[in-house]
Write a protein that holds these residues in place. Structure first.
Motif, PDB file in Angstrom:
ATOM      1  N   GLY A 133       0.902  -1.011  -0.024  1.00 21.33           N
ATOM      2  CA  GLY A 133       0.066  -0.076  -0.007  1.00 21.33           C
ATOM      3  C   GLY A 133       0.917   1.260   0.118  1.00 21.33           C
ATOM      4  N   ARG A 152      -8.090   6.489  -3.051  1.00 21.45           N
ATOM      5  CA  ARG A 152      -8.339   5.157  -2.923  1.00 21.45           C
ATOM      6  C   ARG A 152      -7.109   4.121  -3.271  1.00 21.45           C
ATOM      7  N   ARG A 154      -5.087   0.845  -2.798  1.00 21.10           N
ATOM      8  CA  ARG A 154      -5.585  -0.471  -2.438  1.00 21.10           C
ATOM      9  C   ARG A 154      -4.514  -1.461  -2.324  1.00 21.10           C
ATOM     10  N   PRO A 160     -10.363  -0.840  -2.383  1.00 20.48           N
ATOM     11  CA  PRO A 160      -9.802  -0.102  -1.389  1.00 20.48           C
ATOM     12  C   PRO A 160     -10.294  -0.405   0.052  1.00 20.48           C
ATOM     13  N   ALA A 164      -8.213  -1.273   3.491  1.00 21.47           N
ATOM     14  CA  ALA A 164      -8.366  -0.276   4.502  1.00 21.47           C
ATOM     15  C   ALA A 164      -8.791  -1.126   5.857  1.00 21.47           C
ATOM     16  N   SER A 204      -6.642   5.072   1.817  1.00 18.85           N
ATOM     17  CA  SER A 204      -7.589   4.289   1.308  1.00 18.85           C
ATOM     18  C   SER A 204      -8.806   4.960   0.882  1.00 18.85           C
TER      19      SER A 204
END
Length: 386
Positions: A133, A152, A154, A160, A164, A204
């Motif tokens: 990430g 966003r 992922r 995402p 998260a 995210s």
């Protein structure tokens, strides 16, 4: 301290849990292979393994909601419900939610895994995804922490929101471990992973993950004193200010549509529950019902009631409350950490996932509950020793 002992069985168990955990967020094929091996691991249980507090609690807490799900699944077929859960689906659910958990507990009770080695295996797997990430964020052109809902990030996960959630659970786990005295290299490694995981939660763009992490931290560091309460209030004000600032610089379409969509999902799901409150419609039936909004209720409690009726929902609520109560009463530091991770999982499920139909969340739930149940053995061993 050795990672997981020196025997081949210990190393194999460590590698098995690592493969299961690292494969879960991206749902690689190795996830199913590792899960099947964990199910077979339950076959190594000895007679005394079934008499421990961990086994009793896990079987009770899982049975409270799984048995109603299986019963309503059979009744749906008898009643001719078109969207009834297939028999194969019920079998697979049982293996995943009961077999994998029993296998994990057996591996730990046989000594092939310990709480320490299991935690290391999970952290190693989660660290890979946290690093992925971070790389995703650093290599994103013109990435900015202010562009919250637009980023966003992922990592290796296709979505995402699950990324998260895993980062929020990673942050909770790291924070819980950092409460205790550690060697300096371990302290700095966990600190770096904590910061990376929290960064992953933020970039995210998932509001549910922020609440998931907050729930875990609130259990780890409850506001029991005036000083800690003031710290919480200060952090809350700061986070609210940051959120309002970022929201002011974010196009309203990125979150207003999501909010209105959630309201419509809840209204539609409640209406379908009212139409079939005791029998339900079947696991995964939501997206096959006429007039449905998006593809799922995005709430584990509503999904349980919709899929398997109110008895399954009542069983799940009782199961979660019972496990949380026993962890709270245990008093062992490992049980306290398990309670924090469980609380984070409950919040994640409430805002996003299904315990019946989400591969991500099923894997998380069975792993957390199995290890949480094993921490109850620690109190029993301490009581017997005294």
């Amino acid at each position: 301290m050795n990672l997981a002992g020196t025997t081949r069985a210990s190393l194999a168990a460590f590698f098995l849990l690592f493969v299961f955990a690292v494969s879960l967020p991206p749902k690689w094929a190795t996830l199913h292979v590792a899960g099947l091996v964990l199910v077979f691991s339950a076959g190594f249980a000895r007679r005394e393994d079934w008499r421990t507090p961990a086994m009793h609690t896990f079987l009770l807490c899982t049975g409270l909601w799984l048995i109603p799900v299986l019963l309503t699944g059979g009744l749906q077929h008898a009643a001719g419900v078109a969207t009834a859960t297939s028999w194969t689906g019920l079998l697979v659910l049982t293996l995943r939610m009961l077999g994998i958990g029993l296998g994990l507990i057996v591996l730990v009770q046989r000594g092939w895994l310990t709480l320490y080695s299991a935690t290391v295996a999970l952290l190693c797997a989660l660290a890979i995804h946290a690093g992925a990430g971070l790389i995703d964020f650093l290599t994103t052109p013109d990435a900015s922490l202010v562009d919250w809902r637009e980023l966003r990030i992922r990592g290796l996960v296709f979505n995402p929101n699950p990324f998260a959630m895993f980062m929020a659970l990673t942050a909770t786990l790291c924070a819980g471990l950092l409460r205790h005295p550690l060697r300096r290299p371990t302290f700095w490694a966990l600190g770096a992973l904590l910061i990376t995981a929290l960064l992953g939660v933020w970039v995210s763009g998932s509001r549910g993950a922020l609440l998931t992490a907050a729930a875990g931290f609130a259990v780890l560091f409850p506001p029991v004193s005036r000083k800690r309460l003031l710290v919480y209030l200060g952090c809350g004000v700061l986070l609210a200010a940051v959120y309002l600032y970022v929201a002011a610089h974010t196009p309203p379409s990125l979150y207003s549509s999501s909010d209105s969509e959630r309201v419509r999902i809840i209204a539609y799901t409640l209406e379908k529950i009212r139409q079939s409150p005791w029998l339900g419609w079947g696991i995964g039936a939501y997206e096959h019902l006429p007039g449905h909004v998006v593809n799922a209720p995005h709430n584990m409690w509503l999904d349980l009631a919709l899929s398997s009726g109110l008895m399954a929902l009542a069983g799940a609520l009782a199961s979660t409350a019972l496990l949380a109560y026993r962890l709270y009463r245990c008093g062992h530091p490992a049980a306290h950490l398990a309670l924090a991770v469980l609380a984070a999982c409950v919040v994640a499920g409430t805002f996003e996932y299904s315990i019946l139909d989400s591969t991500h969340f099923r894997g998380v739930w069975v792993t957390v509950t199995a290890i949480a149940c094993y921490t109850l053995n620690e109190r029993a061993l301490r009581t017997n020793a005294s």
